[in-house]
Write a protein that holds these residues in place. Structure first.
Motif, PDB file in Angstrom:
ATOM      1  N   MET A  36      35.435   6.388 -22.583  1.00 35.64           N
ATOM      2  CA  MET A  36      35.779   6.745 -23.971  1.00 35.64           C
ATOM      3  C   MET A  36      37.216   6.336 -24.295  1.00 35.64           C
ATOM      4  SD  MET A  36      34.378   9.608 -26.045  1.00 35.64           S
ATOM      5  CE  MET A  36      34.645  11.195 -25.284  1.00 35.64           C
ATOM      6  N   GLU A  37      38.136   6.697 -23.410  1.00 35.69           N
ATOM      7  CA  GLU A  37      39.564   6.440 -23.675  1.00 35.69           C
ATOM      8  C   GLU A  37      39.862   4.943 -23.816  1.00 35.69           C
ATOM      9  OE1 GLU A  37      42.200   8.519 -24.141  1.00 35.69           O
ATOM     10  OE2 GLU A  37      43.595   6.802 -24.249  1.00 35.69           O
ATOM     11  N   PHE A  38      39.211   4.131 -22.964  1.00 32.67           N
ATOM     12  CA  PHE A  38      39.557   2.705 -22.948  1.00 32.67           C
ATOM     13  C   PHE A  38      38.511   1.824 -23.631  1.00 32.67           C
ATOM     14  CE2 PHE A  38      41.949   4.600 -19.429  1.00 32.67           C
ATOM     15  CZ  PHE A  38      43.233   4.166 -19.742  1.00 32.67           C
ATOM     16  N   GLY A  39      37.476   2.431 -24.204  1.00 35.63           N
ATOM     17  CA  GLY A  39      36.445   1.654 -24.899  1.00 35.63           C
ATOM     18  C   GLY A  39      35.577   0.849 -23.946  1.00 35.63           C
ATOM     19  N   PHE A  40      35.331   1.375 -22.760  1.00 34.92           N
ATOM     20  CA  PHE A  40      34.456   0.688 -21.803  1.00 34.92           C
ATOM     21  C   PHE A  40      33.076   1.348 -21.827  1.00 34.92           C
ATOM     22  CE2 PHE A  40      38.622   0.235 -19.252  1.00 34.92           C
ATOM     23  CZ  PHE A  40      38.939  -0.939 -19.897  1.00 34.92           C
ATOM     24  N   ASP A  41      32.186   0.722 -21.058  1.00 35.78           N
ATOM     25  CA  ASP A  41      30.821   1.254 -21.041  1.00 35.78           C
ATOM     26  C   ASP A  41      30.235   1.075 -19.640  1.00 35.78           C
ATOM     27  OD1 ASP A  41      28.413   2.232 -21.884  1.00 35.78           O
ATOM     28  OD2 ASP A  41      27.679   0.286 -22.597  1.00 35.78           O
TER      29      ASP A  41
END
Ligand SMILES: Nc1ncnc2c1ncn2[C@@H]1O[C@H](COP(=O)(O)OC(=O)CCCC[C@@H]2CCSS2)[C@@H](O)[C@H]1O
Length: 379
Positions: free
Chosen positions: A244-249
């Motif tokens: 969530m914090e870094f926009g990863f998945d």
């Protein structure tokens, strides 16, 4: 959050994790159109040397310019000292030997911590440009607050995380390379606090050194505050918050640092971390000055022992005592015999036995035996 393991029956077995490690490799080598890639991995090993070697391997072999990695790992009971520390000053080495507990020196700076399976370690790998310890710690505190909104957890100026404003639950250290970096931290969930406090206590007196000293704190376990929490839940929450914090998945990939084919050279890296030369020999130069009484058959003496130790090896050894009790040439001969000896009880005992075998001691024999016994006891 999906953990890519194959089935619960075989969870954590090494043959299964090999498949996952290979999947992880393909993830790492994939090109991402938007130039942003984040991967979350979790080690199946609980061996400190394998886990630290994987940190080294990633740091040395993976291009972290366009890729970040969160690495989750836990160890069986271990003491981990900082790169520039003195283990004799930081922990109870004799107790650790008795307990069969390993000592590891990591490549990052900072103080000494205790690990067991009740402690979660996190390593945040980034480019040097994106290195941000406050942001990483906010992943930890926000993950905990999302799980349990009532928890009072905050990071401090020195990058600890405190519970209820006073109890340390996390400590931080970091390694900055030329272009990449990692920040790693602990999270005390349910570690054995009585073992923690007994092993993080030195038994040596009179050490003088410029090594980095640890900063002891009152510690607490997160699960003492909320017994409904468990390690798996925490790791899953950390992974979700990181995405969530870094926009990863990224899912959580289970990886096995014991797989040489997947991480070529890793076994040598793990071996090197276990050598005496790395664990003890990298200690900054120090001296020990100690005073004790020695009893011969019919007389006693007060001895002052001065040792200079460089790379863990005795460079100079001087013993001050009454020359009536032991002639100066005998104590000097003994002192110079110890030069070049590792500051290590086993090696010292072997060398002392050799000294007693080859040196004619005549009337000083019983005094020398007592002196030797006392010197060995101080190493
Ligand atoms: N596991 C753990 N977590 C948090 N605090 C601890 C732990 N063990 C001991 N301590 C307390 O911290 C101090 C030392 O604090 P000090 O601030 O001196 O050192 C640190 O915090 C270093 C953290 C290193 C983290 C690395 C991450 C992966 S490998 S190790 C010690 O005397 C205890 O009071």
């Amino acid at each position: 959050m999906i953990t890519r393991t194959l089935c619960h029956m075989c969870l954590g077995t090494r043959s299964h994790t090999r498949w996952l490690t290979l999947r992880f490799h393909s993830t790492l080598t994939a090109t991402f159109a938007d130039g942003k890639a984040g991967t979350i991995i979790k080690s199946v090993s609980t061996n400190i040397f394998e886990n630290l070697a994987l940190e080294d391997w990633i740091h040395d072999n993976i291009d972290l310019q366009k890729r970040s990695i969160l690495y989750l790992w836990r160890n069986t009971p271990t003491v981990v000292i900082g790169r520039h520390q003195n283990p004799w000053q930081e922990c109870n080495l004799k107790l650790m030997t008795t307990m069969g507990m390993p000592l590891a020196r990591r490549r990052s700076g900072g103080g000494t911590v205790f690990h067991d399976l009740g402690n979660i370690n996190m390593t945040f790998f980034t480019s040097k440009k994106n290195y941000d310890r406050h942001r990483n710690l906010s992943v930890v505190t926000n993950a905990l607050k999302t799980l349990r909104p009532g928890l009072d957890v905050q990071s401090t100026e020195r990058f600890d995380i405190l519970l209820n404003g006073q109890y340390k639950i996390s400590g931080t250290a970091a390694k900055l390379g030329r272009s990449s970096a990692y920040h790693h931290c602990t999270l005390l969930c349910s570690a054995d606090r009585s073992v923690l406090s007994s092993v993080l206590k030195s038994t040596y007196q009179g050490i003088k050194s410029n090594a980095t000293p640890s900063v002891p704190s009152s510690v607490k376990n997160l699960f003492d505050e909320d017994p409904t929490l468990d390690s798996e839940t925490i790791m899953t929450a950390l992974a979700s918050q990181y995405n969530m914090e870094f926009g990863f998945d990224s899912p959580i990939y289970a990886v096995d640092p014991g797989e040489e084919e997947c991480w070529p050279g890793i076994q040598n890296m793990a071996q090197e971390l276990q050598t005496w030369e790395w664990v003890y020999g990298r200690t900054p130069k120090f001296s020990v000055c100690t005073n004790f009484d020695v009893h011969g058959l019919s007389s006693s003496a007060n001895i002052t022992l001065n040792l200079d130790i460089k790379n863990g090896i005795i460079e100079n050894c001087v013993m001050d005592m009454s020359t009536e009790w032991l002639p100066k040439n005998v104590s000097e001969e003994f002192g110079s015999f110890l030069k070049g000896c590792k500051f290590c009880p086993n090696e010292m005992a072997m060398l002392v036995a050799a000294f007693l075998r080859v040196t004619p001691l005549g009337e000083y024999s019983s005094r020398m035996y007592s002196l030797c016994e006392n010197v060995i006891a101080r190493v």
